[in-house]
Design a protein around this motif. Structure first.
Motif, PDB file in Angstrom:
ATOM      1  N   GLY A 252      12.214  10.594  12.830  1.00 55.91           N
ATOM      2  CA  GLY A 252      12.768  10.532  11.158  1.00 55.91           C
ATOM      3  C   GLY A 252      12.639   9.263  10.663  1.00 55.91           C
ATOM      4  N   CYS A 253      12.931   7.939  11.385  1.00 51.67           N
ATOM      5  CA  CYS A 253      12.756   6.642  10.903  1.00 51.67           C
ATOM      6  C   CYS A 253      11.471   6.219  10.622  1.00 51.67           C
ATOM      7  N   SER A 254      10.532   6.770  11.455  1.00 53.54           N
ATOM      8  CA  SER A 254       9.196   6.419  11.516  1.00 53.54           C
ATOM      9  C   SER A 254       8.589   7.122  10.153  1.00 53.54           C
ATOM     10  N   PHE A 255       8.959   8.322  10.163  1.00 58.05           N
ATOM     11  CA  PHE A 255       8.267   9.359   9.199  1.00 58.05           C
ATOM     12  C   PHE A 255       8.815   8.798   7.743  1.00 58.05           C
ATOM     13  N   TYR A 256      10.142   8.267   7.630  1.00 64.56           N
ATOM     14  CA  TYR A 256      10.717   7.733   6.266  1.00 64.56           C
ATOM     15  C   TYR A 256       9.784   6.470   5.871  1.00 64.56           C
ATOM     16  N   ALA A 257       9.327   5.803   7.008  1.00 70.64           N
ATOM     17  CA  ALA A 257       8.662   4.477   6.673  1.00 70.64           C
ATOM     18  C   ALA A 257       7.181   4.634   6.502  1.00 70.64           C
ATOM     19  N   TRP A 258       6.566   5.819   6.677  1.00 70.51           N
ATOM     20  CA  TRP A 258       5.149   6.060   6.289  1.00 70.51           C
ATOM     21  C   TRP A 258       4.623   6.145   5.166  1.00 70.51           C
ATOM     22  N   LEU A 259       4.018   5.043   4.638  1.00 67.83           N
ATOM     23  CA  LEU A 259       3.284   5.014   3.424  1.00 67.83           C
ATOM     24  C   LEU A 259       4.018   5.447   2.326  1.00 67.83           C
ATOM     25  N   THR A 260       5.503   5.124   2.217  1.00 68.93           N
ATOM     26  CA  THR A 260       6.414   5.653   1.153  1.00 68.93           C
ATOM     27  C   THR A 260       6.344   4.464  -0.043  1.00 68.93           C
ATOM     28  N   ARG A 261       6.023   3.201   0.296  1.00 66.80           N
ATOM     29  CA  ARG A 261       6.236   2.296  -0.487  1.00 66.80           C
ATOM     30  C   ARG A 261       5.213   1.684  -1.381  1.00 66.80           C
ATOM     31  N   ARG A 262       4.048   2.557  -1.487  1.00 64.77           N
ATOM     32  CA  ARG A 262       2.921   2.233  -2.233  1.00 64.77           C
ATOM     33  C   ARG A 262       2.372   0.807  -2.209  1.00 64.77           C
ATOM     34  N   ASN A 263       2.574   0.223  -1.171  1.00 61.52           N
ATOM     35  CA  ASN A 263       1.778  -1.396  -0.731  1.00 61.52           C
ATOM     36  C   ASN A 263       0.584  -1.112  -0.563  1.00 61.52           C
ATOM     37  N   GLN A 264      -0.242  -1.628  -1.641  1.00 61.28           N
ATOM     38  CA  GLN A 264      -1.827  -1.528  -1.160  1.00 61.28           C
ATOM     39  C   GLN A 264      -2.348  -2.700  -0.508  1.00 61.28           C
ATOM     40  N   THR A 265      -3.663  -2.201  -0.038  1.00 61.29           N
ATOM     41  CA  THR A 265      -4.253  -3.272   0.939  1.00 61.29           C
ATOM     42  C   THR A 265      -5.729  -3.370   0.608  1.00 61.29           C
ATOM     43  N   ASP A 266      -6.304  -4.239   1.163  1.00 58.47           N
ATOM     44  CA  ASP A 266      -7.744  -4.347   1.232  1.00 58.47           C
ATOM     45  C   ASP A 266      -8.261  -4.694   2.421  1.00 58.47           C
ATOM     46  N   PRO A 267      -8.692  -3.740   3.201  1.00 58.13           N
ATOM     47  CA  PRO A 267      -8.896  -4.201   4.654  1.00 58.13           C
ATOM     48  C   PRO A 267      -9.979  -5.206   4.734  1.00 58.13           C
ATOM     49  N   GLY A 268     -10.700  -5.596   3.982  1.00 55.70           N
ATOM     50  CA  GLY A 268     -11.838  -6.529   4.094  1.00 55.70           C
ATOM     51  C   GLY A 268     -12.918  -6.241   5.125  1.00 55.70           C
ATOM     52  N   PRO A 269     -13.721  -7.204   5.671  1.00 53.74           N
ATOM     53  CA  PRO A 269     -14.867  -6.839   6.395  1.00 53.74           C
ATOM     54  C   PRO A 269     -14.655  -6.355   7.739  1.00 53.74           C
ATOM     55  N   ASP A 270     -13.308  -6.764   8.248  1.00 51.81           N
ATOM     56  CA  ASP A 270     -13.180  -6.471   9.782  1.00 51.81           C
ATOM     57  C   ASP A 270     -12.603  -5.125   9.856  1.00 51.81           C
ATOM     58  N   GLY A 271     -12.262  -4.768   8.703  1.00 51.06           N
ATOM     59  CA  GLY A 271     -11.440  -3.071   8.857  1.00 51.06           C
ATOM     60  C   GLY A 271     -10.243  -2.823   9.501  1.00 51.06           C
ATOM     61  N   GLN A 272      -9.645  -3.952   9.916  1.00 52.73           N
ATOM     62  CA  GLN A 272      -8.492  -3.629  10.674  1.00 52.73           C
ATOM     63  C   GLN A 272      -7.288  -3.151   9.721  1.00 52.73           C
ATOM     64  N   ASN A 273      -7.135  -2.029   9.802  1.00 50.48           N
ATOM     65  CA  ASN A 273      -6.118  -1.696   8.853  1.00 50.48           C
ATOM     66  C   ASN A 273      -5.197  -0.451   9.620  1.00 50.48           C
ATOM     67  N   TYR A 274      -3.975  -1.050   9.933  1.00 55.98           N
ATOM     68  CA  TYR A 274      -3.124   0.008  10.584  1.00 55.98           C
ATOM     69  C   TYR A 274      -2.080   0.668   9.834  1.00 55.98           C
ATOM     70  N   MET A 275      -2.126   0.222   8.449  1.00 54.69           N
ATOM     71  CA  MET A 275      -1.157   0.888   7.598  1.00 54.69           C
ATOM     72  C   MET A 275      -1.014   2.305   7.560  1.00 54.69           C
ATOM     73  N   PRO A 276      -2.059   3.025   7.367  1.00 53.75           N
ATOM     74  CA  PRO A 276      -1.889   4.542   7.581  1.00 53.75           C
ATOM     75  C   PRO A 276      -1.369   5.275   8.620  1.00 53.75           C
ATOM     76  N   TYR A 277      -1.149   4.416   9.916  1.00 52.83           N
ATOM     77  CA  TYR A 277      -0.630   5.100  10.931  1.00 52.83           C
ATOM     78  C   TYR A 277       0.882   4.785  10.967  1.00 52.83           C
ATOM     79  N   ALA A 278       1.675   5.764  11.613  1.00 50.68           N
ATOM     80  CA  ALA A 278       3.007   5.814  11.977  1.00 50.68           C
ATOM     81  C   ALA A 278       3.016   5.491  13.401  1.00 50.68           C
ATOM     82  N   PHE A 279       3.322   4.421  14.013  1.00 52.57           N
ATOM     83  CA  PHE A 279       3.481   4.087  15.342  1.00 52.57           C
ATOM     84  C   PHE A 279       5.089   4.171  15.723  1.00 52.57           C
ATOM     85  N   SER A 280       5.549   5.017  16.755  1.00 53.42           N
ATOM     86  CA  SER A 280       6.824   5.445  16.964  1.00 53.42           C
ATOM     87  C   SER A 280       6.921   5.791  18.482  1.00 53.42           C
TER      88      SER A 280
END
Ligand code: CFM
Ligand code: HCA
Length: 533
Positions: free
Chosen positions: A78-106
């Motif tokens: 539940g704690c992970s689900f709550y914190a999963w993309l709810t805050r609308r902090n945007q990102t520009d993954p850039g050329p390396d494409g490393q962007n783990y924000m869409p994941y929920a690791f728990s």
């Protein structure tokens, strides 16, 4: 206004009324001083607070917006689900494409982990994340049960960092109950990022005028707009804490020559530590409001003191202001004189008063969910803040000048010269001095008081978060979310200001609210009556 305060307290039992009274303030004229408010104390059990928890402040707010760190939540799902993309902090993954924000690791803790301990599971989760992604960093976050059962997340992280070799693994003891609000989580996050990450990489972005932007989280793309304006001015942003940030930005933050603090509440600890350890001075800025944006840019120009930079800043302001003024002129005849109430977090309830003022609108009541007295009254109160059992529970880390990397950015004479010309370093006057006399300032507002305020004042707009949204709208008042921006934005900088004007115009001038009647308003027999035994 003092009658309103009495009305708000009337229904409470005497003990609750006494406690709440210290958090409700009528902004009265005081000779050369700001009235005192109670803040950063426990919410009274039983009232429906707007606050969130310490884990939310650490994992969601400070660490959430960094794209290339894998954030593992050690706790129930539940704690992970709550914190999963709810805050609308945007990102520009850039050329390396490393962007783990869409994941929920728990670690998806189960009853058996609570009974037998969850350290093994956490180790396995870190290994699995590493094998899948090979990130530069893995952060581990404690949820409430971790503190209760005593899993040592720091020992596990140290062990895994050693084992993996090329991945920085560290942890946060940010159990939800650790402090009285999100604010404790900010402090815990600041400490660990500073201890384990800042200053670990010397190859920073190049630039003539290098700043850090502290306390800007790129909600709705605010950070993108600020970066666009900074870039036009020729200012290099080394690190944002933490909107659209990356691991390397934090690691190189010690290479900037000035820290600019947007949200004072969440990140002032890092600003102070960067100054003590590396010699980087800090100033308060605000990019919410077109005038505030112009003022902040000029302040940065004045700090660097270079005529070429200052001329460029003036040219950018002149060009950017033209469409902003046009947008303002268009809506102002319809927004002038309307009233707003703002109850948000720890900085926006102050910053957004600037935008409303640009619309000719008056803020009649405002407050923070979890700010401290300095955010209300100004930093001069810090030495006198009461240290209670709850604040003592949050670690204060010892920082001293780095024997190698400490470098004063200006000579003592230059700093003094700037100060004598009215330039204020590490200074924040807080929200109260900017508010009209007679306005209401209320800390940790609850649902009962929110509804009472709306009933008494019928403001033209009420600003808060998702939990407040629908209860306020059911009272027939337009409600604007100043956390998620109701899925709109950006509102920062110049383009953001024009966006905000248009949206608020539409909201406060829509007639739909006056047509809307709740069922119990049309059929009084549906309205419930409280019966006290
Ligand atoms: Fe700072 Fe924030 Fe805020 Fe905040 Fe927040 Fe936020 Fe906020 Mo929600 S860091 S204090 S803990 S400006 S998440 S981006 S909107 S309550 S006013
Ligand atoms: C948080 C995050 C929050 C919640 C917003 C809201 C945000 O405090 O955990 O209540 O609508 O901005 O997303 O503040």
């Amino acid at each position: 206004a003092s009658a309103v305060k009495e009305e708000l307290l009337k229904k409470y039992p005497p003990k609750v009324a006494r406690k709440r009274a210290a958090s409700i303030l009528v902004n009265e004229a005081l000779e050369n001083s700001t009235p005192e408010i109670q803040a950063n104390v426990r919410t009274i059990p039983g009232v429906i607070t707007m606050r969130g928890c310490t884990y939310a402040g650490c994992k969601g707010v400070i660490m959430g917006p960094t794209r290339d760190i894998v954030n593992i939540v050690h706790g129930p799902i539940g704690c992970s689900f709550y914190a999963w993309l709810t805050r609308r902090n945007q990102t520009d993954p850039g050329p390396d494409g490393q962007n783990y924000m869409p994941y929920a690791f728990s670690t998806d803790m189960q009853d058996s982990d609570i009974i037998f301990g969850g350290e093994k599971k956490l180790k396995a989760a870190i290994q699995e994340a590493y094998d899948l992604f090979h990130p530069k960093g893995i952060c581990v976050f404690a949820t409430c049960p971790v503190g209760l059962i005593g899993d040592d997340i720091h020992a596990v992280s140290r062990e895994m960092k050693e084992k993996l070799g090329d991945c920085n693994v560290f942890a946060f003891s940010c159990e939800g109950y650790k402090g009285v609000s999100q604010s404790a989580g900010h402090h815990i996050a600041n400490n660990q990022v500073f201890r384990h990450l800042v200053g670990t990489e010397d190859r920073a972005k190049e630039g003539e005028y290098k700043i850090n932007l502290l306390g800007e989280y790129n909600i709705g793309g605010d950070g993108f707009e600020i970066d666009r304006v900074l870039k036009r001015c020729g200012i290099t942003n080394i690190a944002t804490f933490s909107g659209n940030s990356s691991y390397d930005q934090f690691a190189t933050a010690h290479k900037a020559d000035l820290s600019c603090v947007m949200c004072h509440r969440s990140i002032n600890y890092v600003a102070d530590m960067l100054e003590t350890k590396y010699g980087i001075p800090w100033i308060k800025v605000n990019f919410i409001g077109a005038e505030a944006t112009a003022k902040s840019l000029r302040k940065i120009g004045q700090y660097f003191g270079d005529k070429a930079l200052q001329d460029r800043i003036e040219a950018v302001i002149a060009e950017e202001m033209a469409p902003v003024k046009a947008a303002q002129a268009e809506v102002r005849p319809r927004t002038q004189g309307k009233t707003a109430m703002l109850f948000v977090g720890g900085s926006r309830a102050h910053h957004y008063q600037e935008l409303f003022a640009e619309l000719g609108m008056k803020t009649i009541a405002a407050g923070y969910e979890f700010a401290h007295r300095d955010d209300y009254e100004g930093r001069q109160v810090i030495p006198n803040l009461k240290v209670d059992a709850d604040s003592r529970n949050i670690e204060e880390i010892e920082v001293s000048a780095d024997p190698v990397a400490y470098k004063p950015r200006k000579s003592a004479g230059e700093m003094q010269g700037l100060e004598e010309s009215g330039f204020a370093f590490k200074d924040y006057d807080g929200m109260i001095p900017d508010m009209d006399k007679g306005s209401l300032v209320i800390d940790d507002l609850n649902q009962y008081e929110a509804e009472k305020l709306v009933e008494i004042f019928k403001p033209d707009i009420f600003c808060a978060g998702i939990k407040e949204k629908y209860s306020i709208q059911k009272l027939g008042i337009p409600m604007k979310q100043l956390h998620s921006y109701d899925y709109g934005g950006p509102y920062a900088g110049f383009k953001g200001a024009a966006n905000f004007y248009r949206e608020i115009d539409r909201m406060v001038n829509s007639r739909v609210w006056s047509y809307m009647k709740a069922p119990w308003q049309e059929n009084p027999e549906l309205s419930a009556t409280y019966v006290w035994e």
